[in-house]
Design a protein around this motif. Structure first.
Motif, mmCIF file in Angstrom:
data_model
loop_
_atom_site.group_PDB
_atom_site.id
_atom_site.type_symbol
_atom_site.label_atom_id
_atom_site.label_comp_id
_atom_site.label_asym_id
_atom_site.label_seq_id
_atom_site.Cartn_x
_atom_site.Cartn_y
_atom_site.Cartn_z
ATOM 1 N N ASP A 124 0.829 -1.199 0.000
ATOM 2 C CA ASP A 124 0.000 0.000 0.000
ATOM 3 C C ASP A 124 0.869 1.256 0.000
ATOM 4 O O ASP A 124 0.582 2.227 -0.712
ATOM 5 C CB ASP A 124 -0.918 -0.007 1.229
ATOM 6 C CG ASP A 124 -1.874 1.166 1.255
ATOM 7 O OD1 ASP A 124 -2.629 1.334 0.284
ATOM 8 O OD2 ASP A 124 -1.841 1.944 2.237
ATOM 9 N N ALA A 125 1.957 1.223 0.785
ATOM 10 C CA ALA A 125 2.863 2.375 0.845
ATOM 11 C C ALA A 125 3.547 2.601 -0.500
ATOM 12 O O ALA A 125 3.735 3.740 -0.927
ATOM 13 C CB ALA A 125 3.901 2.173 1.949
ATOM 14 N N SER B 204 2.438 7.556 -6.325
ATOM 15 C CA SER B 204 1.536 8.658 -6.685
ATOM 16 C C SER B 204 1.975 9.986 -6.091
ATOM 17 O O SER B 204 1.259 10.977 -6.203
ATOM 18 C CB SER B 204 0.109 8.323 -6.228
ATOM 19 O OG SER B 204 -0.345 7.120 -6.819
ATOM 20 N N GLY B 205 3.136 9.975 -5.422
ATOM 21 C CA GLY B 205 3.665 11.215 -4.884
ATOM 22 C C GLY B 205 3.390 11.454 -3.420
ATOM 23 O O GLY B 205 3.633 12.561 -2.909
ATOM 24 N N ASP B 206 2.896 10.458 -2.698
ATOM 25 C CA ASP B 206 2.610 10.609 -1.266
ATOM 26 C C ASP B 206 3.930 10.604 -0.490
ATOM 27 O O ASP B 206 4.597 9.572 -0.374
ATOM 28 C CB ASP B 206 1.714 9.462 -0.798
ATOM 29 C CG ASP B 206 1.196 9.647 0.627
ATOM 30 O OD1 ASP B 206 1.958 10.133 1.475
ATOM 31 O OD2 ASP B 206 0.037 9.292 0.869
ATOM 32 N N GLU B 207 4.307 11.750 0.066
ATOM 33 C CA GLU B 207 5.591 11.864 0.763
ATOM 34 C C GLU B 207 5.615 11.067 2.060
ATOM 35 O O GLU B 207 6.655 10.511 2.428
ATOM 36 C CB GLU B 207 5.894 13.340 1.036
ATOM 37 C CG GLU B 207 6.139 14.161 -0.220
ATOM 38 C CD GLU B 207 6.530 15.588 0.092
ATOM 39 O OE1 GLU B 207 6.670 15.914 1.293
ATOM 40 O OE2 GLU B 207 6.712 16.368 -0.859
ATOM 41 N N GLU B 208 4.496 11.013 2.755
ATOM 42 C CA GLU B 208 4.445 10.248 4.004
ATOM 43 C C GLU B 208 4.640 8.764 3.726
ATOM 44 O O GLU B 208 5.320 8.063 4.488
ATOM 45 C CB GLU B 208 3.116 10.481 4.714
ATOM 46 C CG GLU B 208 3.012 9.805 6.069
ATOM 47 C CD GLU B 208 4.109 10.251 7.035
ATOM 48 O OE1 GLU B 208 4.585 9.387 7.814
ATOM 49 O OE2 GLU B 208 4.490 11.427 7.015
ATOM 50 N N ALA B 209 4.076 8.277 2.633
ATOM 51 C CA ALA B 209 4.251 6.873 2.258
ATOM 52 C C ALA B 209 5.713 6.590 1.915
ATOM 53 O O ALA B 209 6.252 5.535 2.263
ATOM 54 C CB ALA B 209 3.347 6.527 1.075
ATOM 55 N N LYS C 15 1.076 4.259 -2.875
ATOM 56 C CA LYS C 15 0.864 5.666 -2.542
ATOM 57 C C LYS C 15 2.102 6.504 -2.868
ATOM 58 O O LYS C 15 1.998 7.628 -3.358
ATOM 59 C CB LYS C 15 0.514 5.804 -1.063
ATOM 60 C CG LYS C 15 -0.867 5.267 -0.708
ATOM 61 C CD LYS C 15 -1.146 5.416 0.777
ATOM 62 C CE LYS C 15 -2.545 4.919 1.123
ATOM 63 N NZ LYS C 15 -2.815 5.020 2.591
ATOM 64 N N ALA C 16 3.289 5.944 -2.588
ATOM 65 C CA ALA C 16 4.525 6.678 -2.871
ATOM 66 C C ALA C 16 4.694 6.903 -4.367
ATOM 67 O O ALA C 16 5.193 7.945 -4.795
ATOM 68 C CB ALA C 16 5.723 5.915 -2.305
ATOM 69 N N ARG D 285 8.274 8.171 3.152
ATOM 70 C CA ARG D 285 9.010 8.147 4.433
ATOM 71 C C ARG D 285 8.824 6.809 5.139
ATOM 72 O O ARG D 285 9.754 6.293 5.774
ATOM 73 C CB ARG D 285 8.548 9.301 5.325
ATOM 74 C CG ARG D 285 9.132 10.648 4.937
ATOM 75 C CD ARG D 285 8.906 11.684 6.023
ATOM 76 N NE ARG D 285 7.515 12.091 6.078
ATOM 77 C CZ ARG D 285 7.013 13.112 5.391
ATOM 78 N NH1 ARG D 285 7.796 13.813 4.580
ATOM 79 N NH2 ARG D 285 5.738 13.439 5.487
#
Length: 212
Positions: free
Chosen positions: A7-8, A14-19, A11-12, A21
């Motif tokens: 899942d991370a 797609s540009g999700d910075e928290e994912a 999301k990463a 990290r």
């Protein structure tokens, strides 16, 4: 790959910075230990190069085992680094802590229980390179034999054999160190260890031959 990691990754991508990290926190400790085994004190620099490439290429990641993809990038960066320095891969000491020696055989458990984490990696450093890297990929990164084989460009059976031999050597080294530390009594060649008095058995009298 766990559902949380998958899942991370999605999301990463797609540009999700928290994912991203989360991916870094999950993989960095193992990658750093693995790179320390390959390039020694330069592991931090090579790890930084690795994560830069992971960040750049993540949108093109097409699926599969993310840890294997990441460690392949790390290994390639390490080999490039060694080529630039005209050095061969080595497994120097001192090294970072190893979480555990999980694996395919009781020897791994015996090794992990008998020595400290830093000592474990120091002992891995004494193994032949093929065995050492197989143990590192299986125990530190947590790859199965087939995935580790793809990373190393070897057959799964060859990686499994190398890891097994490495773990057996580790168990022998652990036993040797325990002997040297006096935790296991040494037995001289050709001599049996003394038996406690309470366990001494009386010899049965030899039967007398019958007359005639």
């Amino acid at each position: 790959m766990t559902a949380e990691l998958s899942d991370a990754v999605a999301k990463a991508r797609s540009g999700d910075e928290e994912a991203f990290r989360f991916l870094y926190r999950s993989l960095q400790p193992g990658l750093l230990r693995y790179l320390t085994a390959l390039v020694g004190a330069d592991a931090e620099d090579v790890a930084s190069e690795t994560w830069l490439q992971i960040s750049r290429d993540l949108p093109s990641f097409t699926g599969g085992e993310f840890r294997a993809w990441a460690v392949t990038i790390a290994r390639n960066r390490a080999m490039d680094h060694l080529r630039r320095q005209r050095r061969r891969p080595s497994l120097p000491v001192p090294v970072q802590a190893l979480t555990d020696l999980a694996g395919d055989a009781d020897t791994a458990e015996r090794a992990g229980e008998s020595i400290g984490t830093e000592a474990a990696l120091a002992l891995i450093a004494t193994l032949p390179p093929r065995e050492a890297e197989a143990v590192l990929l299986r125990a530190v990164i947590g790859l199965d034999a087939e995935t580790a084989g793809r990373v190393l460009g070897r057959r799964a059976g060859a990686v499994r054999t190398a890891a097994h031999r490495g773990l057996r050597r580790l168990a022998e080294l652990v036993e040797q160190r325990r002997r040297e530390a006096g935790q296991i009594p040494a037995v001289s060649d050709g001599a049996l260890p003394p038996r406690p008095r309470g366990e001494l058995r009386r010899r049965k009298p030899r039967a007398e031959p019958a007359d005639g």
